[in-house]
Design a protein around this motif. Structure first.
Motif, PDB file in Angstrom:
ATOM      1  N   PHE A  27       0.817  -1.217   0.000  1.00 17.36           N
ATOM      2  CA  PHE A  27       0.000   0.000   0.000  1.00 17.36           C
ATOM      3  C   PHE A  27       0.851   1.267   0.000  1.00 17.36           C
ATOM      4  O   PHE A  27       0.444   2.277  -0.555  1.00 17.36           O
ATOM      5  CB  PHE A  27      -0.931   0.035   1.216  1.00 17.36           C
ATOM      6  N   ASN A  28       2.023   1.227   0.637  1.00 18.44           N
ATOM      7  CA  ASN A  28       2.843   2.436   0.708  1.00 18.44           C
ATOM      8  C   ASN A  28       3.282   2.925  -0.671  1.00 18.44           C
ATOM      9  O   ASN A  28       3.693   4.065  -0.817  1.00 18.44           O
ATOM     10  CB  ASN A  28       4.057   2.219   1.615  1.00 18.44           C
ATOM     11  N   GLN A  29       3.159   2.097  -1.689  1.00 21.75           N
ATOM     12  CA  GLN A  29       3.506   2.484  -3.047  1.00 21.75           C
ATOM     13  C   GLN A  29       2.317   3.079  -3.800  1.00 21.75           C
ATOM     14  O   GLN A  29       2.460   3.494  -4.941  1.00 21.75           O
ATOM     15  CB  GLN A  29       4.056   1.277  -3.810  1.00 21.75           C
ATOM     16  N   MET A  30       1.165   3.115  -3.146  1.00 26.13           N
ATOM     17  CA  MET A  30      -0.048   3.646  -3.773  1.00 26.13           C
ATOM     18  C   MET A  30      -0.383   4.993  -3.141  1.00 26.13           C
ATOM     19  O   MET A  30      -0.447   5.110  -1.915  1.00 26.13           O
ATOM     20  CB  MET A  30      -1.204   2.665  -3.591  1.00 26.13           C
ATOM     21  N   LYS A  31      -0.601   5.972  -3.988  1.00 26.07           N
ATOM     22  CA  LYS A  31      -0.808   7.347  -3.504  1.00 26.07           C
ATOM     23  C   LYS A  31      -1.985   7.450  -2.531  1.00 26.07           C
ATOM     24  O   LYS A  31      -1.902   8.136  -1.522  1.00 26.07           O
ATOM     25  CB  LYS A  31      -1.016   8.273  -4.699  1.00 26.07           C
ATOM     26  N   TRP A  32      -3.078   6.772  -2.788  1.00 30.03           N
ATOM     27  CA  TRP A  32      -4.278   6.896  -1.969  1.00 30.03           C
ATOM     28  C   TRP A  32      -4.076   6.437  -0.538  1.00 30.03           C
ATOM     29  O   TRP A  32      -4.806   6.823   0.360  1.00 30.03           O
ATOM     30  CB  TRP A  32      -5.460   6.155  -2.596  1.00 30.03           C
ATOM     31  N   SER A  33      -3.085   5.595  -0.309  1.00 32.23           N
ATOM     32  CA  SER A  33      -2.911   5.032   1.025  1.00 32.23           C
ATOM     33  C   SER A  33      -1.720   5.602   1.782  1.00 32.23           C
ATOM     34  O   SER A  33      -1.450   5.179   2.901  1.00 32.23           O
ATOM     35  CB  SER A  33      -2.765   3.518   0.930  1.00 32.23           C
ATOM     36  N   GLY A  37      -3.125   5.229   8.545  1.00 30.77           N
ATOM     37  CA  GLY A  37      -2.483   4.625   9.699  1.00 30.77           C
ATOM     38  C   GLY A  37      -2.767   3.138   9.752  1.00 30.77           C
ATOM     39  O   GLY A  37      -3.530   2.589   8.941  1.00 30.77           O
ATOM     40  N   VAL A  38      -2.190   2.492  10.739  1.00 28.21           N
ATOM     41  CA  VAL A  38      -2.317   1.043  10.848  1.00 28.21           C
ATOM     42  C   VAL A  38      -3.768   0.620  11.107  1.00 28.21           C
ATOM     43  O   VAL A  38      -4.201  -0.435  10.624  1.00 28.21           O
ATOM     44  CB  VAL A  38      -1.344   0.465  11.904  1.00 28.21           C
ATOM     45  N   VAL A  39      -4.542   1.416  11.827  1.00 19.49           N
ATOM     46  CA  VAL A  39      -5.933   1.055  12.097  1.00 19.49           C
ATOM     47  C   VAL A  39      -6.735   1.028  10.795  1.00 19.49           C
ATOM     48  O   VAL A  39      -7.526   0.106  10.555  1.00 19.49           O
ATOM     49  CB  VAL A  39      -6.570   2.021  13.130  1.00 19.49           C
ATOM     50  N   ALA A  40      -6.523   2.006   9.939  1.00 17.43           N
ATOM     51  CA  ALA A  40      -7.205   2.022   8.644  1.00 17.43           C
ATOM     52  C   ALA A  40      -6.796   0.821   7.802  1.00 17.43           C
ATOM     53  O   ALA A  40      -7.640   0.195   7.148  1.00 17.43           O
ATOM     54  CB  ALA A  40      -6.903   3.323   7.895  1.00 17.43           C
ATOM     55  N   ILE A  41      -5.521   0.475   7.835  1.00 19.92           N
ATOM     56  CA  ILE A  41      -5.032  -0.687   7.085  1.00 19.92           C
ATOM     57  C   ILE A  41      -5.670  -1.965   7.628  1.00 19.92           C
ATOM     58  O   ILE A  41      -6.050  -2.860   6.863  1.00 19.92           O
ATOM     59  CB  ILE A  41      -3.489  -0.768   7.147  1.00 19.92           C
ATOM     60  N   ILE A  42      -5.830  -2.050   8.940  1.00 25.58           N
ATOM     61  CA  ILE A  42      -6.482  -3.224   9.535  1.00 25.58           C
ATOM     62  C   ILE A  42      -7.915  -3.345   9.027  1.00 25.58           C
ATOM     63  O   ILE A  42      -8.356  -4.433   8.641  1.00 25.58           O
ATOM     64  CB  ILE A  42      -6.444  -3.150  11.080  1.00 25.58           C
TER      65      ILE A  42
END
Length: 122
Positions: A27-33, A37-42
């Motif tokens: 995700f860190n390679q995608m502009k939208w993400s 934070g980690v909670v959103a990723i979860i």
């Protein structure tokens, strides 16, 4: 036919599982993400994992002997683990191009295939 349906559903399930568990590492390679934070990723991963369950639960019900399927519970688990490794390996090679497989990985996978043989041996 139930055996093939079980395996196909497990393939789909494991594809979503792999995306939920490891896809977020890209995700860190995608502009939208970039600001998440980690909670959103979860929560995003949970959303993806929902589809894993939508395929996993029917696969186990269709494939399990007590529901008219061809597999014992142990056989289902071993099939699922081997499918997980196959899906994960393909995902790793296609998405994480910096990862490589070495001879010891191949030998380990070979032992897992032997485990399948012995689990299914009557």
């Amino acid at each position: 036919m139930k055996g093939i349906a079980t395996i196909l559903l497990l393939l789909l399930s494991n594809t979503f599982m792999t995306l939920a568990w490891y896809g977020h590492l890209k995700f860190n390679q995608m502009k939208w993400s970039s600001q998440l934070g980690v909670v959103a990723i979860i929560f995003i991963s949970w959303g993806i994992a929902f589809f894993e369950y939508c395929f996993q639960v029917p696969a186990n019900r269709i494939g399990f002997k007590n529901y008219g399927g061809p597999f014992s519970l142990i056989e289902l688990k071993v099939i699922q683990e081997v499918i997980t490794l196959v899906v994960f390996s393909v995902f790793t090679l296609l998405v994480f191009k910096t990862e490589t497989f070495r001879w010891n990985h191949i030998v380990g996978f070979g032992f897992l295939v032997l485990a399948v043989y012995f689990i299914f041996k009557k």
